[in-house]
Design a protein around this motif. Structure first.
Motif, PDB file in Angstrom:
ATOM      1  N   LYS A 162      -1.463  -7.095  -5.723  1.00  0.00           N
ATOM      2  CA  LYS A 162      -1.062  -6.241  -4.607  1.00  0.00           C
ATOM      3  C   LYS A 162       0.140  -5.364  -4.940  1.00  0.00           C
ATOM      4  O   LYS A 162       0.327  -4.311  -4.336  1.00  0.00           O
ATOM      5  CB  LYS A 162      -0.740  -7.105  -3.383  1.00  0.00           C
ATOM      6  CG  LYS A 162      -1.948  -7.806  -2.773  1.00  0.00           C
ATOM      7  CD  LYS A 162      -1.537  -8.581  -1.531  1.00  0.00           C
ATOM      8  CE  LYS A 162      -2.750  -9.252  -0.885  1.00  0.00           C
ATOM      9  NZ  LYS A 162      -2.375 -10.014   0.333  1.00  0.00           N
ATOM     10  N   PHE A 163       0.963  -5.819  -5.893  1.00  0.00           N
ATOM     11  CA  PHE A 163       2.165  -5.076  -6.273  1.00  0.00           C
ATOM     12  C   PHE A 163       2.182  -4.891  -7.786  1.00  0.00           C
ATOM     13  O   PHE A 163       2.196  -5.873  -8.534  1.00  0.00           O
ATOM     14  CB  PHE A 163       3.426  -5.808  -5.809  1.00  0.00           C
ATOM     15  CG  PHE A 163       3.587  -5.841  -4.313  1.00  0.00           C
ATOM     16  CD1 PHE A 163       4.365  -4.888  -3.657  1.00  0.00           C
ATOM     17  CD2 PHE A 163       2.943  -6.812  -3.560  1.00  0.00           C
ATOM     18  CE1 PHE A 163       4.504  -4.914  -2.292  1.00  0.00           C
ATOM     19  CE2 PHE A 163       3.076  -6.839  -2.179  1.00  0.00           C
ATOM     20  CZ  PHE A 163       3.862  -5.883  -1.538  1.00  0.00           C
ATOM     21  N   ILE A 164       2.180  -3.632  -8.223  1.00  0.00           N
ATOM     22  CA  ILE A 164       2.100  -3.328  -9.644  1.00  0.00           C
ATOM     23  C   ILE A 164       3.303  -2.474 -10.029  1.00  0.00           C
ATOM     24  O   ILE A 164       3.475  -1.365  -9.513  1.00  0.00           O
ATOM     25  CB  ILE A 164       0.785  -2.599  -9.964  1.00  0.00           C
ATOM     26  CG1 ILE A 164      -0.401  -3.507  -9.603  1.00  0.00           C
ATOM     27  CG2 ILE A 164       0.728  -2.221 -11.436  1.00  0.00           C
ATOM     28  CD1 ILE A 164      -1.726  -2.797  -9.543  1.00  0.00           C
ATOM     29  N   PHE A 165       4.120  -2.999 -10.917  1.00  0.00           N
ATOM     30  CA  PHE A 165       5.337  -2.319 -11.364  1.00  0.00           C
ATOM     31  C   PHE A 165       5.091  -1.768 -12.759  1.00  0.00           C
ATOM     32  O   PHE A 165       4.789  -2.519 -13.687  1.00  0.00           O
ATOM     33  CB  PHE A 165       6.516  -3.290 -11.362  1.00  0.00           C
ATOM     34  CG  PHE A 165       6.900  -3.760  -9.981  1.00  0.00           C
ATOM     35  CD1 PHE A 165       7.929  -3.147  -9.285  1.00  0.00           C
ATOM     36  CD2 PHE A 165       6.220  -4.802  -9.370  1.00  0.00           C
ATOM     37  CE1 PHE A 165       8.275  -3.561  -8.013  1.00  0.00           C
ATOM     38  CE2 PHE A 165       6.551  -5.237  -8.093  1.00  0.00           C
ATOM     39  CZ  PHE A 165       7.589  -4.610  -7.411  1.00  0.00           C
ATOM     40  N   ASN A 191       0.807  -1.225   0.000  1.00  0.00           N
ATOM     41  CA  ASN A 191       0.000   0.000   0.000  1.00  0.00           C
ATOM     42  C   ASN A 191       0.843   1.279   0.000  1.00  0.00           C
ATOM     43  O   ASN A 191       0.559   2.232   0.733  1.00  0.00           O
ATOM     44  CB  ASN A 191      -0.976   0.008   1.182  1.00  0.00           C
ATOM     45  CG  ASN A 191      -1.923  -1.177   1.172  1.00  0.00           C
ATOM     46  OD1 ASN A 191      -2.132  -1.798   0.128  1.00  0.00           O
ATOM     47  ND2 ASN A 191      -2.480  -1.507   2.321  1.00  0.00           N
ATOM     48  N   GLN A 192       1.865   1.292  -0.838  1.00  0.00           N
ATOM     49  CA  GLN A 192       2.708   2.471  -1.011  1.00  0.00           C
ATOM     50  C   GLN A 192       2.781   2.808  -2.497  1.00  0.00           C
ATOM     51  O   GLN A 192       2.505   1.977  -3.355  1.00  0.00           O
ATOM     52  CB  GLN A 192       4.133   2.203  -0.494  1.00  0.00           C
ATOM     53  CG  GLN A 192       4.212   1.800   0.965  1.00  0.00           C
ATOM     54  CD  GLN A 192       3.902   2.952   1.908  1.00  0.00           C
ATOM     55  OE1 GLN A 192       4.288   4.093   1.649  1.00  0.00           O
ATOM     56  NE2 GLN A 192       3.196   2.664   2.976  1.00  0.00           N
ATOM     57  N   ILE A 193       3.166   4.053  -2.793  1.00  0.00           N
ATOM     58  CA  ILE A 193       3.439   4.447  -4.176  1.00  0.00           C
ATOM     59  C   ILE A 193       4.896   4.875  -4.244  1.00  0.00           C
ATOM     60  O   ILE A 193       5.288   5.875  -3.641  1.00  0.00           O
ATOM     61  CB  ILE A 193       2.523   5.589  -4.656  1.00  0.00           C
ATOM     62  CG1 ILE A 193       1.052   5.173  -4.544  1.00  0.00           C
ATOM     63  CG2 ILE A 193       2.847   5.940  -6.112  1.00  0.00           C
ATOM     64  CD1 ILE A 193       0.071   6.253  -4.996  1.00  0.00           C
ATOM     65  N   TYR A 194       5.686   4.074  -4.953  1.00  0.00           N
ATOM     66  CA  TYR A 194       7.123   4.304  -5.051  1.00  0.00           C
ATOM     67  C   TYR A 194       7.463   4.953  -6.392  1.00  0.00           C
ATOM     68  O   TYR A 194       6.853   4.654  -7.413  1.00  0.00           O
ATOM     69  CB  TYR A 194       7.895   2.981  -4.971  1.00  0.00           C
ATOM     70  CG  TYR A 194       7.858   2.279  -3.635  1.00  0.00           C
ATOM     71  CD1 TYR A 194       8.918   2.400  -2.735  1.00  0.00           C
ATOM     72  CD2 TYR A 194       6.791   1.460  -3.284  1.00  0.00           C
ATOM     73  CE1 TYR A 194       8.906   1.738  -1.517  1.00  0.00           C
ATOM     74  CE2 TYR A 194       6.760   0.796  -2.068  1.00  0.00           C
ATOM     75  CZ  TYR A 194       7.818   0.933  -1.187  1.00  0.00           C
ATOM     76  OH  TYR A 194       7.813   0.277   0.018  1.00  0.00           O
ATOM     77  N   LEU A 206      -4.002  -0.887 -13.982  1.00  0.00           N
ATOM     78  CA  LEU A 206      -4.867  -0.348 -12.935  1.00  0.00           C
ATOM     79  C   LEU A 206      -6.046  -1.266 -12.623  1.00  0.00           C
ATOM     80  O   LEU A 206      -6.694  -1.094 -11.587  1.00  0.00           O
ATOM     81  CB  LEU A 206      -5.385   1.031 -13.343  1.00  0.00           C
ATOM     82  CG  LEU A 206      -4.330   2.135 -13.535  1.00  0.00           C
ATOM     83  CD1 LEU A 206      -5.003   3.466 -13.837  1.00  0.00           C
ATOM     84  CD2 LEU A 206      -3.428   2.256 -12.327  1.00  0.00           C
ATOM     85  N   CYS A 207      -6.303  -2.235 -13.488  1.00  0.00           N
ATOM     86  CA  CYS A 207      -7.481  -3.092 -13.317  1.00  0.00           C
ATOM     87  C   CYS A 207      -7.166  -4.493 -12.801  1.00  0.00           C
ATOM     88  O   CYS A 207      -8.069  -5.200 -12.346  1.00  0.00           O
ATOM     89  CB  CYS A 207      -8.251  -3.197 -14.635  1.00  0.00           C
ATOM     90  SG  CYS A 207      -8.982  -1.624 -15.175  1.00  0.00           S
ATOM     91  N   SER A 245      -6.863   5.253  -3.862  1.00  0.00           N
ATOM     92  CA  SER A 245      -7.675   5.654  -2.706  1.00  0.00           C
ATOM     93  C   SER A 245      -8.814   4.670  -2.469  1.00  0.00           C
ATOM     94  O   SER A 245      -9.140   4.347  -1.322  1.00  0.00           O
ATOM     95  CB  SER A 245      -8.248   7.069  -2.927  1.00  0.00           C
ATOM     96  OG  SER A 245      -7.210   8.014  -3.070  1.00  0.00           O
ATOM     97  N   GLU A 246      -9.414   4.195  -3.556  1.00  0.00           N
ATOM     98  CA  GLU A 246     -10.534   3.258  -3.438  1.00  0.00           C
ATOM     99  C   GLU A 246     -10.064   1.850  -3.085  1.00  0.00           C
ATOM    100  O   GLU A 246     -10.755   1.121  -2.361  1.00  0.00           O
ATOM    101  CB  GLU A 246     -11.308   3.214  -4.757  1.00  0.00           C
ATOM    102  CG  GLU A 246     -11.992   4.533  -5.110  1.00  0.00           C
ATOM    103  CD  GLU A 246     -12.543   4.532  -6.524  1.00  0.00           C
ATOM    104  OE1 GLU A 246     -12.397   3.494  -7.219  1.00  0.00           O
ATOM    105  OE2 GLU A 246     -13.124   5.559  -6.943  1.00  0.00           O
ATOM    106  N   ASN A 247      -8.917   1.473  -3.612  1.00  0.00           N
ATOM    107  CA  ASN A 247      -8.408   0.112  -3.426  1.00  0.00           C
ATOM    108  C   ASN A 247      -6.894   0.161  -3.254  1.00  0.00           C
ATOM    109  O   ASN A 247      -6.146  -0.053  -4.213  1.00  0.00           O
ATOM    110  CB  ASN A 247      -8.796  -0.749  -4.638  1.00  0.00           C
ATOM    111  CG  ASN A 247      -8.231  -2.156  -4.542  1.00  0.00           C
ATOM    112  OD1 ASN A 247      -7.964  -2.673  -3.468  1.00  0.00           O
ATOM    113  ND2 ASN A 247      -8.023  -2.783  -5.703  1.00  0.00           N
ATOM    114  N   PRO A 248      -6.402   0.458  -2.042  1.00  0.00           N
ATOM    115  CA  PRO A 248      -4.956   0.610  -1.828  1.00  0.00           C
ATOM    116  C   PRO A 248      -4.175  -0.652  -2.179  1.00  0.00           C
ATOM    117  O   PRO A 248      -4.583  -1.760  -1.846  1.00  0.00           O
ATOM    118  CB  PRO A 248      -4.854   0.910  -0.322  1.00  0.00           C
ATOM    119  CG  PRO A 248      -6.182   1.458   0.048  1.00  0.00           C
ATOM    120  CD  PRO A 248      -7.166   0.729  -0.813  1.00  0.00           C
TER     121      PRO A 248
END
Length: 288
Positions: free
Chosen positions: A150-153, A31-34, A145-146, A178-181
């Motif tokens: 849990k981890f999207i690179f 749940n972070q944005i790197y 995005l769809c 925000s809707e789906n961390p």
């Protein structure tokens, strides 16, 4: 909370004299944005491909919740890598590509996909190979995005996008986060556009992780101070300056330290140092 750990990762290509990675150690929390930064050739795409098990490590390990990701379907179903390489049949229409991916993932968000298609003004009836570079990126963005991972690179997600569609991407990313961390790792050269989006940044250089810090930690001690040269020099006396710019009598200095414990002259302005300025300084310093 899930996490991805990279421990003592090394990567050497068969015909290369020098290894690409010498000793990579880093953890991606849930749940972070790197933001993943580095010069061309630093290995950002390769690192992402190793994490997603698209490529093989020379030494070290990539772990998902303590288990190796290699040939681990349980771990890999939670990791998605948006690559610039064409992974789809170039003659397929966009709608067919979306249908194919939606069948691979049980909880693929078709509703979000349809909203994004409208936002980006994407023509699903077009063949993928007939799309512009920007719209090929948009297809990849929508899928990224769809998918229910849990981890999207995302490797250079805004490649070829015009200003409008870059804004649509950033807005959509924040909305869905925000809707789906979940965790997003963005590799990009456009630092100034994402420094307000990411909450953690990583600098990859010379086969190592040179910086690995939260935006809050950096923001608390990174400053740019501007004003008449003599007033700035007097105010920052004793501070270790990273860099400075001067135009006539007007001076701007950049530093990572606590603000001086003295009264600030009214002629002096204080701002948080821009992330791009900090990273450029670090890359130039390490490159010397």
């Amino acid at each position: 909370m899930s996490k991805i750990e990279i421990k003592h990762l090394k990567k050497r290509f068969k015909f290369s004299k020098e290894p690409l990675f010498t000793d990579i150690n880093i953890t991606f929390e849930e749940n972070q944005i790197y933001g993943l930064f580095g010069e061309n050739g630093a290995g950002k795409s390769t690192l992402m491909s190793l994490i997603a098990d698209y490529n093989f490590v020379t030494a070290g390990e990539v772990l998902y919740d303590g288990e190796p990701v290699h040939d681990n379907s349980k771990a890999l179903q939670n990791i998605y890598y948006m690559s610039q390489n064409n992974m789809y049949n170039k003659n397929d229409k966009v709608k067919k590509i979306f249908d194919f991916v939606s069948k691979l993932y049980v909880d693929y968000d078709v509703e979000l996909q349809n909203r994004l298609v409208k936002k980006f003004r994407l023509d699903e009836s077009q063949k993928f190979n007939k799309l512009s570079t920007g719209y090929k990126s948009i297809v990849r963005i929508i899928i990224s995005l769809c998918v229910p991972c849990k981890f999207i690179f995302m490797d250079e997600p805004t490649l070829g996008l015009d200003a409008r569609n870059r804004e649509v991407f950033y807005t959509s990313l924040i909305e869905t986060y925000s809707e789906n961390p979940r965790t997003f790792v963005l590799s990009t050269h456009i630092i100034e556009e994402i420094d307000q989006i990411i909450n953690h940044f990583i600098l990859l250089q010379d086969g190592e992780i040179k910086m690995d810090s939260s935006i809050d930690d950096i923001s608390e001690k990174s400053y740019s101070i501007s004003g008449p040269s003599e007033d700035v020099d007097k105010y920052i006396q004793g501070i270790n300056v990273l860099d400075s710019d001067q135009l006539g009598r007007y001076k701007t200095v950049h530093f990572m330290d606590e603000l001086p414990n003295r009264e600030k002259p009214e002629s002096v302005d204080i701002e948080k140092m821009k992330l791009q300025k900090l990273l450029i300084y670090v890359m130039e310093k390490e490159g010397k």
